[in-house]
Design a protein around this motif. Structure first.
Motif, PDB file in Angstrom:
ATOM      1  N   PRO A 143       0.831  -1.216   0.000  1.00  0.00           N
ATOM      2  CA  PRO A 143       0.000   0.000   0.000  1.00  0.00           C
ATOM      3  C   PRO A 143       0.862   1.261   0.000  1.00  0.00           C
ATOM      4  CG  PRO A 143      -0.022  -1.031   2.162  1.00  0.00           C
ATOM      5  CD  PRO A 143       0.738  -1.955   1.257  1.00  0.00           C
ATOM      6  N   GLU A 144       0.279   2.341  -0.452  1.00  0.00           N
ATOM      7  CA  GLU A 144       0.981   3.630  -0.474  1.00  0.00           C
ATOM      8  C   GLU A 144       1.307   4.048   0.960  1.00  0.00           C
ATOM      9  OE1 GLU A 144       0.232   8.217  -1.982  1.00  0.00           O
ATOM     10  OE2 GLU A 144      -1.247   6.680  -2.419  1.00  0.00           O
ATOM     11  N   LEU A 169       0.734   4.404   6.849  1.00  0.00           N
ATOM     12  CA  LEU A 169      -0.096   3.949   5.756  1.00  0.00           C
ATOM     13  C   LEU A 169      -0.947   5.127   5.299  1.00  0.00           C
ATOM     14  CD1 LEU A 169      -1.069   1.463   4.141  1.00  0.00           C
ATOM     15  CD2 LEU A 169      -2.778   1.123   5.915  1.00  0.00           C
ATOM     16  N   ASN A 229      -3.944   7.001   4.224  1.00  0.00           N
ATOM     17  CA  ASN A 229      -5.392   6.852   4.279  1.00  0.00           C
ATOM     18  C   ASN A 229      -5.974   8.262   4.386  1.00  0.00           C
ATOM     19  OD1 ASN A 229      -8.065   6.292   4.717  1.00  0.00           O
ATOM     20  ND2 ASN A 229      -7.705   4.793   6.334  1.00  0.00           N
TER      21      ASN A 229
END
Length: 178
Positions: free
Chosen positions: A106-107, A126, A128
């Motif tokens: 994930p980015e 992470l 989000n």
């Protein structure tokens, strides 16, 4: 002044036809309001320009987006060609972003410090944007993109406007600038 008051009184008698009323300086109310908003915009914009401070970076060639093209395992001499993989590291001011389109990582965002030939990468989060970034600590996933601890220290072996080589004592990471 008497003339203005008499015109005002005439306008009061004929509220539906205010166009006969002569405003001070010969201007209509909409023109005055428009001029006020022009002044307000110019004033606000000038305050914005003089009050904001642009944060600058002293990272030199490090700033920008880098494509991870190979990983050398120092203990075995093995080399993994990653030039066809889509793993990118991006640096700006004191934030690093990892974007992976190959391994499903994930980015993520990291803090970093680049001084005296060292690059310290720490505080992984992470990405989000909807609910807020969350701390991240999955080292197996981070290892897929070249990060092997939550605070990784790299020696910067080479850094130019087009290439970068990082060494953490276990792996040598080679990057090409995009």
């Amino acid at each position: 002044m008497k003339k203005i008051i008499s015109q005002y009184l005439k306008a009061e008698n004929n509220r539906h036809n205010i166009s006969h009323f002569a405003f001070p300086f010969g201007q209509r109310p909409l023109v005055l309001i428009f001029s006020f908003f022009q002044f307000l915009f110019v004033f606000s914009f000038s305050q914005f320009l003089t009050s904001c401070e642009l944060e600058t970076s002293h990272n030199g060639n490090l700033d920008g987006q880098w494509h991870l093209v190979s990983v050398d395992t120092l203990s075995t001499g093995g080399v993994k060609d990653m030039s066809d993989d889509l793993v990118f590291w991006a640096f700006q001011v004191n934030m690093m972003e990892i974007i992976d389109h190959t391994y499903g990582v994930p980015e993520m965002f990291f803090r970093f410090n680049h001084t005296d030939g060292k690059l310290i990468v720490n505080q992984p989060y992470l990405s989000n944007r909807k609910d807020g970034d969350e701390p991240y600590d999955d080292l197996v996933t981070l290892g897929k993109v070249g990060i092997n601890s939550l605070e990784e220290a790299f020696n910067v072996e080479s850094l130019s406007s087009s290439n970068m080589i990082l060494n953490n004592g276990v792996f040598r990471l080679r990057f090409k600038k995009m």
